[in-house]
Design an enzyme around this catalytic site. Structure first.
Site, PDB file in Angstrom:
ATOM      1  N   SER A   1      43.875  41.743  42.082  1.00  0.00           N
ATOM      2  CA  SER A   1      43.737  40.287  42.116  1.00  0.00           C
ATOM      3  C   SER A   1      45.113  39.633  42.164  1.00  0.00           C
ATOM      4  O   SER A   1      46.002  39.950  41.372  1.00  0.00           O
ATOM      5  CB  SER A   1      42.973  39.814  40.873  1.00  0.00           C
ATOM      6  N   GLY A   2      45.278  38.704  43.112  1.00  0.00           N
ATOM      7  CA  GLY A   2      46.552  38.014  43.268  1.00  0.00           C
ATOM      8  C   GLY A   2      47.482  38.641  44.264  1.00  0.00           C
ATOM      9  O   GLY A   2      48.599  38.155  44.469  1.00  0.00           O
TER      10      GLY A   2
ATOM     11  N   GLY B   1      40.364  44.803  44.238  1.00  0.00           N
ATOM     12  CA  GLY B   1      41.140  46.028  44.137  1.00  0.00           C
ATOM     13  C   GLY B   1      40.885  46.725  42.807  1.00  0.00           C
ATOM     14  O   GLY B   1      40.097  46.278  41.968  1.00  0.00           O
TER      15      GLY B   1
ATOM     16  N   GLU C   1      41.105  47.720  39.132  1.00  0.00           N
ATOM     17  CA  GLU C   1      41.422  46.861  37.986  1.00  0.00           C
ATOM     18  C   GLU C   1      41.542  47.698  36.724  1.00  0.00           C
ATOM     19  O   GLU C   1      40.648  48.492  36.401  1.00  0.00           O
ATOM     20  CB  GLU C   1      40.350  45.781  37.797  1.00  0.00           C
TER      21      GLU C   1
ATOM     22  N   THR D   1      42.655  37.661  50.180  1.00  0.00           N
ATOM     23  CA  THR D   1      41.919  36.585  50.858  1.00  0.00           C
ATOM     24  C   THR D   1      42.766  35.952  51.950  1.00  0.00           C
ATOM     25  O   THR D   1      42.277  35.681  53.065  1.00  0.00           O
ATOM     26  CB  THR D   1      41.494  35.515  49.829  1.00  0.00           C
TER      27      THR D   1
ATOM     28  N   ASN E   1      45.716  35.108  39.316  1.00  0.00           N
ATOM     29  CA  ASN E   1      45.618  34.488  40.643  1.00  0.00           C
ATOM     30  C   ASN E   1      44.892  33.156  40.496  1.00  0.00           C
ATOM     31  O   ASN E   1      43.863  33.065  39.829  1.00  0.00           O
ATOM     32  CB  ASN E   1      44.835  35.419  41.597  1.00  0.00           C
TER      33      ASN E   1
ATOM     34  N   SER F   1      41.349  33.504  42.883  1.00  0.00           N
ATOM     35  CA  SER F   1      40.909  34.897  42.875  1.00  0.00           C
ATOM     36  C   SER F   1      39.461  34.996  43.366  1.00  0.00           C
ATOM     37  O   SER F   1      38.582  34.260  42.916  1.00  0.00           O
ATOM     38  CB  SER F   1      41.014  35.460  41.456  1.00  0.00           C
ATOM     39  N   SER F   2      39.218  35.916  44.301  1.00  0.00           N
ATOM     40  CA  SER F   2      37.855  36.159  44.781  1.00  0.00           C
ATOM     41  C   SER F   2      37.101  36.952  43.720  1.00  0.00           C
ATOM     42  O   SER F   2      37.494  38.064  43.383  1.00  0.00           O
ATOM     43  CB  SER F   2      37.879  36.936  46.100  1.00  0.00           C
TER      44      SER F   2
END
Length: 1160
Positions: A107-108, A387, A389, A112, A157, A160-161
């Site tokens: 994330s980050g 991704g 984590e 995206t 992020n 973040s998605s």
């Protein structure tokens, strides 16, 4: 601008990690740092792109960059995400290979944004056209909608998605986009009810409260204050650099572009508002007579407002929060809910409502962007998924996410090795097996159907009896204790019994990216994802149309006692489908890395980057690529790049490219073990060989540059000399020309002066001669004049002398005669007569003066007397003249003007026709009011005289025309052409025509209108001829050929009629919801006599005793209900096609577009 022909040119660090020498983790990280410090955020590992998040805008995504990478070889320019997108697009377009682009990272890291860049590049380089541009715009605008509902601010992020997204973009044979299909994976719906510290809920909640208008918020019963909603975290509600109000406007515009109807957007916002209201519902315990606690709602205001938004009866939802019904095969058991269970039911409803709304959004977007044609399509998939984590507290969500990344790593290794092997076989190079870590054992630990962690979790969730997270962990400790990648302190493996870093309620899995500690708490509940059946049934009872679609299991008629599949089972199935889909496509990889945790630019944290490099398996990827040959290149570009190193190949090689490369490598004495010849490429095993070639090329280029400089300088100096020589010749020629011109000008000037002097002398000489001749002529004239004067005077003196002589003789003769008479001498007589005559003359003159003076006095006296008489009269009558004379003159004048005005109107009065608007002009301005009033009176009198001639039938016709005017005048472009057409009513003569005798007998009321109309088909927009009958009781549609009744609609079932403002005959009969006639939906019809049909329908509905007044809606865009779907009918102006007039065309499942020709 510097032009690069290879990624090896002017390289900062190493552009392709396969060429990194020496290869180690430290050198890998140092190369990334070096390139990141110079704003080179992209690096290759063969065909894999590593993307570093710069946390700032870089000028490397301009339209010029797009053109620079368009149709270029992958290794031709410096590393860029556009190079990978172009390679994938060209392979799909030219080689007919389906592609997929896998974007991974934590994330980050910028996943995206990377997916947006890929889609924007493909949209920029593919074909153009109105339909193609519309598809591209819809595909791109689907991102803001999904980001608003699926992204949130996290500690890592700001955007973040919180879901996985896979989009298949479909192309035709030319490479133009036709549409797409989006698949979503595992929305983090637990975020709806609870967010970690420093994080926010999903963006849409904050965007709605910040960007919606006050009127919209009032309709949704919301307030802008975030603190009034329990589901919104307050510590990070405002994010720096994030404008929620502007993003809300962007999302609404994107939904409109994608194809959402206005009522659908409003329904979505109502559900979002309902989720916020749901979070404010709180419960209190209430003791029952049997000693148990029952939950009760504290404040019912939020519950009331939520029920009003969703159209649910408050008592139904209130009971669902207090009771739970458990159904078995033959019986139902109702139990009360305590406060904790009520809060669980509330949060479960909120999570399910939001997640199902998100799934509906994805489905709705797919309906709009899907390809309309059914032919085979080329497909490019873009996977943007979470991704790997590793948090301090890892739960069920992280376990599922990491399982997905394990599968992606597995397919990545397999596809990479397969691609390497296929290329070696294709080029005829001997393939050597490559040793690598196969994570299939970890995937089997998680997904095995019998002993996998997910299978055991599902087994625990479905097992009767008491099921807790502890029983699940005990089962794992029993079955997975011997697995080398599973660790637990309570397992039988003694080496973890004293491991204090491993708590008792946790277990640890050694993933390919490292060890991850999972807390077992919440695994069972999150996997169950249980929503009480009472809640589903309460939601299904809502009058809100969208709610019924989201909770189909609540339908009492379709009760299913089978337990719904668990979240783990669903995700495992969707991941399996995704993997099978990816296996059929050619993969392209983008590995995203974030350089620091501070979201700041120019900061590179080695430990963080090293951690990501490890769990992304990038070093493993480099080793796989370098296990065979580190570098490969086609013969043509290789020869073009290194041909200057050999005299035989420089400057031009005449033979085949492969032979030229063989001559080149032999001349350079490169060891045969360091390279191999393929069918179309040369393969270099060691990067040192490539760098040695590059160093020789660089030195040769320097020598060539010196030679080129020498030749260029000589050429430049000689060119300068020749230019000076040519310039000197030109200057000399121009100077000689100038000198000759000056000399010629002097000679010309001197000649002109001499000529002017000569001409002057000649002119003066001629002037003197002319003057002399003139003076001579004047002298002769003067002398002649003087001579003639002298002669005339002389003759005059002679004549005077003769006259005096004659007079003297007469006097003497008279004197002599007098002397003879008087006896005196003549001279004495003369002396006596002369004084007397003088005295008489004097006296006469005196008398004359006296008479004149007397006449003047008499005239003066008469004048003075006349003036005196006038003054006296004026004095006597002055007072009478001042008081009355002016008014009498004014009245007389006005009377005369009015008389003349009325007599003029009598002779110039307009015709008796009421539509004649002519009227004589007023002669004087003061008659404005009278003139207007007389015109009004005359018109009323004329209309009265005209109306008195009407019959009852004519009055009815004019009543209908008047009603049509009130409905359509200045609102419908078709109305002016209908004014001159009489309303006939029965155009088919249904009572007389034997063809329609059966139809006439089936109608039990008087037929007010009978005509043929076209019923519009929703599927293709084409019309079918139908007989339209209007009676006092309702509307009948019948088949034109057979006369069979197709539909009969009573007037009370009609809700409204919709028409457009343009020059067309389309109209929609909208039926009341729930009526018997509304089973198949509304009717969309077209008729040339639309004005008459709507007018008669409106009058008939108004006069019916048991029906309300029919509403007429005039708009260029309205909704029509077909079966269970609402379709928007949109009217646009366009040119006539093939000589046809109005045309109707189906654009998509939710839109019919009617093109009306523009009138001149």
């Amino acid at each position: 601008m510097e032009v690069k022909t290879s990624l090896l040119d002017n390289m900062i660090g190493v552009g392709d990690m396969v060429l990194l020498e020496p290869l180690s983790e430290d050198s890998f990280i140092e190369n990334l740092r070096n390139r990141f410090d110079h704003n080179e955020i992209y690096t290759y590992i063969g065909s894999v792109v590593i993307s570093m998040n710069p946390y700032r805008a870089l000028p490397i995504y301009t339209p010029e960059k797009v053109e620079e990478y368009r149709n270029r070889n992958f290794y031709e320019l410096s590393p860029h995400i556009y190079a990978l997108a172009d390679e994938a697009y060209r392979s799909l377009r030219d080689q007919d290979k389906d592609q997929c682009i896998l974007i991974t990272g934590e994330s980050g890291a910028g996943k995206t944004e990377a997916s947006k860049l890929v889609m924007s590049y493909v949209a920029a380089v593919c074909g153009k056209g109105q339909e193609v541009n519309k598809v591209k715009e819809q595909l791109l605008q689907s991102n803001p909608v999904l980001e608003a509902f699926g992204n949130a601010k996290t500690v890592r992020n700001d955007n973040s998605s919180r879901f996985g997204k896979y989009m298949d973009i479909e192309f035709d044979f030319k490479g133009d986009p036709l549409g797409g299909v989006i698949s979503n994976y595992l929305l983090e719906k637990s975020r709806v009810v609870k967010q970690p510290r420093g994080e926010r809920n999903f963006h849409v909640f904050y965007q709605l409260l910040s960007g919606a208008s006050d009127d919209t918020l009032k309709k949704l019963k919301l307030d802008r204050d975030f603190s009034k909603y329990n589901y919104l975290s307050l510590d990070s509600a405002a994010v720096i650099g994030l404008d929620d109000a502007a993003n809300f406007r962007t999302v609404k515009n994107a939904m409109q572009i994608v194809g959402f109807m206005e009522d659908e957007v409003q329904s979505v916002l109502q559900l979002v508002a309902a989720v916020l209201k749901l979070g404010n519902i709180e419960f209190k315990p209430e003791s029952r007579s049997n000693g148990t606690d029952e939950s009760r709602i504290k404040d019912k205001n939020d519950l009331k407002e939520m029920c009003e938004l969703l159209g649910i009866e408050q008592s139904v939802l209130e009971r669902a929060f207090s009771y739970r019904t458990v159904e078995a095969k033959q019986e139902k058991v109702s139990t009360t809910l305590n406060v904790a269970q009520a809060y669980y039911a509330r949060d479960a409803l909120a999570k399910n409502l939001y997640s199902r709304l998100f799934s509906w959004l994805v489905t709705r977007i797919n309906e709009s962007i899907k390809a309309q044609t059914k032919a085979r399509h080329k497909v490019m998939g873009v996977l943007d998924i979470y991704g790997f984590e590793i948090f301090e507290d890892n739960s069920f969500e992280q376990f599922i996410i990491n399982y997905c990344n394990e599968k992606l790593q597995q397919i990545f290794i397999e596809l990479t090795l397969r691609e390497e092997q296929e290329e070696y076989v294709r080029e005829g190079i001997e393939w050597t097996n490559i040793e690598y870590f196969n994570n299939a054992i970890i995937c089997d630990l998680i997904e095995n159907h019998q002993n996998g962690i997910l299978a055991m979790l599902d087994e625990e969730c479905l097992r009767p009896g008491t099921v807790t997270d502890e029983t699940f962990l005990d089962k794992l400790n029993t079955i997975c204790a011997g697995h080398k990648h599973f660790e637990s302190r309570q397992s039988k493996n003694s080496k973890f019994l004293t491991d204090h870093s491993l708590p008792h309620n946790c277990f640890r899995i050694q993933h390919y990216a490292g060890k991850v500690l999972y807390r077992a708490e919440g695994f069972v509940d999150k996997n169950n994802d249980l929503l009480y059946r009472d809640m589903s049934q309460a939601m299904y009872k809502a009058k809100h149309s969208l709610i019924k679609q989201l909770f189909p299991e609540g339908n009492p008629a379709k009760v299913n006692l089978k337990r719904p599949p668990t979240a783990g089972f669903q995700f495992k199935a969707s991941v399996g489908t995704l993997m099978r889909n990816l296996q059929t496509k050619n993969p392209n990889y983008i590995r995203c890395i974030k350089p620091n945790d501070k979201k700041a630019s120019h900061i590179f944290t080695d430990t963080l980057v090293c951690h990501q490099v490890r769990y992304l398996g990038l070093m493993e990827n480099v080793r796989v690529r370098r296990a065979g040959y580190a570098f490969r290149q086609a013969y043509e570009p290789c020869l073009e790049r290194y041909k200057m190193l050999c005299k035989r190949t420089w400057p031009h090689w005449k033979g085949p490219a492969r032979e030229g490369v063989e001559v080149l490598m032999a001349d350079l004495q490169v060891p045969a073990d360091d390279f191999s010849y393929g069918r179309s490429k040369i393969f270099i095993r060691n990067p040192r060989t490539l760098f040695s070639l590059e160093e020789r090329r660089r030195q040769c280029l320097q020598d060539l540059a010196t030679l080129i400089q020498k030749i260029y300088r000589g050429h430049k100096c000689r060119s300068h000399f020749l230019l000076l020589k040519k310039s000197q010749i030109v200057v000399s020629a121009w100077y000689r020309r100038y000198a000759q011109e000056k000399k010629y000008q002097k000679i010309k000037s001197a000649t002109t002066v001499v000529q002017s002097y000569t001409r002057g002398w000649q002119a003066r000489k001629l002037l003197r001669e002319l003057k002399y001749q003139k003076r001579c002529e004047e002298a002769v004239t003067t002398i002649a004049a003087f001579w003639h004067g002298t002669q005339a005077r002389r003759e005059l003196r002679q004549l005077k002398e003769e006259a005096r002589n004659k007079h003297a003789v007469s006097v003497i003769w008279a004197g002599w005669q007098g002397t003879k008479v008087f006896g005196k001498p003549a001279d004495l007589f003369c002396l006596e007569i002369s004084p007397w005559s003088l005295w008489c003359a004097v006296c006469a003159r005196r008398e004359l003066r006296r008479l004149k003076e007397e006449a003047r006095r008499k005239n003066a006296v008469a004048l003075i007397w006349a003036y005196w008489q006038g003054l006296k009269v004026r004095r006597d009558y002055r007072k009478f003249f001042r008081a009355n004379a002016g008014k009498k003159i004014y009245d007389f004048t006005i009377q005369r003007i009015m008389q003349k005005y009325f007599l003029g109107l009598k002779s110039t009065s307009p015709p008796m026709s009421p539509v004649d608007k002519s009227w004589p002009a007023r002669p004087y301005r003061f008659l404005d009011g009278v003139h207007a009033e007389l015109r009004k009176i005359f018109h009323h009198w004329r209309c009265k005289k005209y109306r008195s001639q009407f019959t009852e039938e004519k009055k009815a016709v004019y009543k209908e025309k008047l009603e049509a005017s009130e409905i359509f005048k200045d609102k419908k472009a078709l109305y002016p052409s209908s004014v001159s057409q009489p309303f006939k009513g029965d155009y088919l003569e249904i009572t007389k025509n034997p063809k329609y005798q059966k139809l006439n007998s089936s109608v039990d009321a008087k037929v007010l209108l009978a005509d043929v109309v076209n019923k519009i088909n929703r599927a293709n927009g084409k019309g079918t001829a139908r007989i339209f009958l209007l009676t006092k009781k309702g509307v009948v549609l019948a088949d034109q050929k057979t006369g069979q009744v197709k539909a009969s609609v009573p007037l009370p079932d009609l809700a409204s009629v919709s028409v457009s403002t343009q020059n067309d005959g389309f109209f929609a009969l909208k039926l009341k919801e729930g009526s018997a006639s509304a089973i198949k939906g509304d009717f969309l019809l077209s008729s040339e006599r639309l004005i008459e049909i709507i007018t008669k329908l409106h009058l008939t509905g108004a006069t019916a005793a048991d029906s309300e007044r029919l509403n007429i809606d005039i708009s260029d865009e309205f909704l029509v209900q077909f079966n269970h779907d609402k379709v928007c009918v949109k009217f646009i102006q366009g040119a006539a096609r093939n000589g046809n007039g109005v045309s109707c065309k189906r654009k998509n499942n939710r839109l019919l577009e009617v093109s009306v020709p523009t009138t001149a």
